[in-house]
Design a protein around this motif. Structure first.
Motif: not given
Length: 201
Positions: A152-157
């Motif tokens: 996942p990307d940093a936003g999703q995390i």
């Protein structure tokens, strides 16, 4: 070895742990439990703000806080893996900022209960922080993050960790009015096993 200063309940520390695991860097990190309320804890020397997470590099430099650490881990992993190198980068960073802001407001609500007697709680301050949480959740419910992938990307995390923190500290009250986010978090947990692995015990 890299040294991560954190504590098990910290949602910001959880972000770093998830990022390190999905990027294949976990075996390079030693986690040292930290008590930010203890004036004798060395975190205050390592990070003058006395905040976690902080990442101590092999050369002794200290990186803080979670957005900077995620940038560094992405760099170590070759770049562009949890933080895109193209124009999508700014959407991801903005989503990360929204999740971090949601977490900041939720933490301030927790601290109000933890550090002040009930008769000294400030209703206007509490309402102000609740407003941030509610508006953030409304925006995310109207436009949930993209379907998660194995990395996942940093936003999703960050959004996943924010929702997990609301479950931990506010008994999941957010779930009743945000069915799209509930479904998204369930998909994230299924797709990203490290989310469950990093849950506070």
């Amino acid at each position: 070895m890299l040294t991560l200063r954190s504590s098990p309940p910290s949602p910001f520390g959880r972000k770093v742990k998830i990022a390190a695991k999905v990027l294949g860097l976990w075996d390079r990190i030693d986690v040292v439990t930290t008590d930010t309320a203890d004036p004798n804890d060395s975190i205050r020397r390592q990070n003058p703000l006395g905040k976690i997470p902080a990442l101590i590099l092999e050369d002794g430099r200290v990186l803080f806080d979670s957005p900077v650490i995620l940038e560094y881990l992405d760099h170590l992993a070759g770049g562009g893996r949890i933080i895109p190198n193209d124009a999508a980068r700014f959407d991801v960073l903005t989503q990360q900022a929204l999740g971090d802001g949601l977490l900041d407001a939720a933490l301030l609500l927790v601290y109000e209960r933890r550090w002040r007697e009930a008769d000294k709680h400030e209703p206007k301050w509490i309402a102000h922080q609740h407003g941030k949480v509610e508006r953030s959740l409304a925006v995310l419910e109207a436009n949930p993050p993209a379907a998660p992938t194995a990395i996942p990307d940093a936003g999703q995390i960050t959004i996943a960790c924010a929702l997990g923190y609301l479950d931990l500290r506010f008994d999941g009250a957010w779930r009743a009015e945000h069915p799209k986010l509930v479904a998204w978090l369930a998909a994230f947990e299924k797709t990203v096993p490290t989310f469950a692995e990093t849950a506070p015990a």
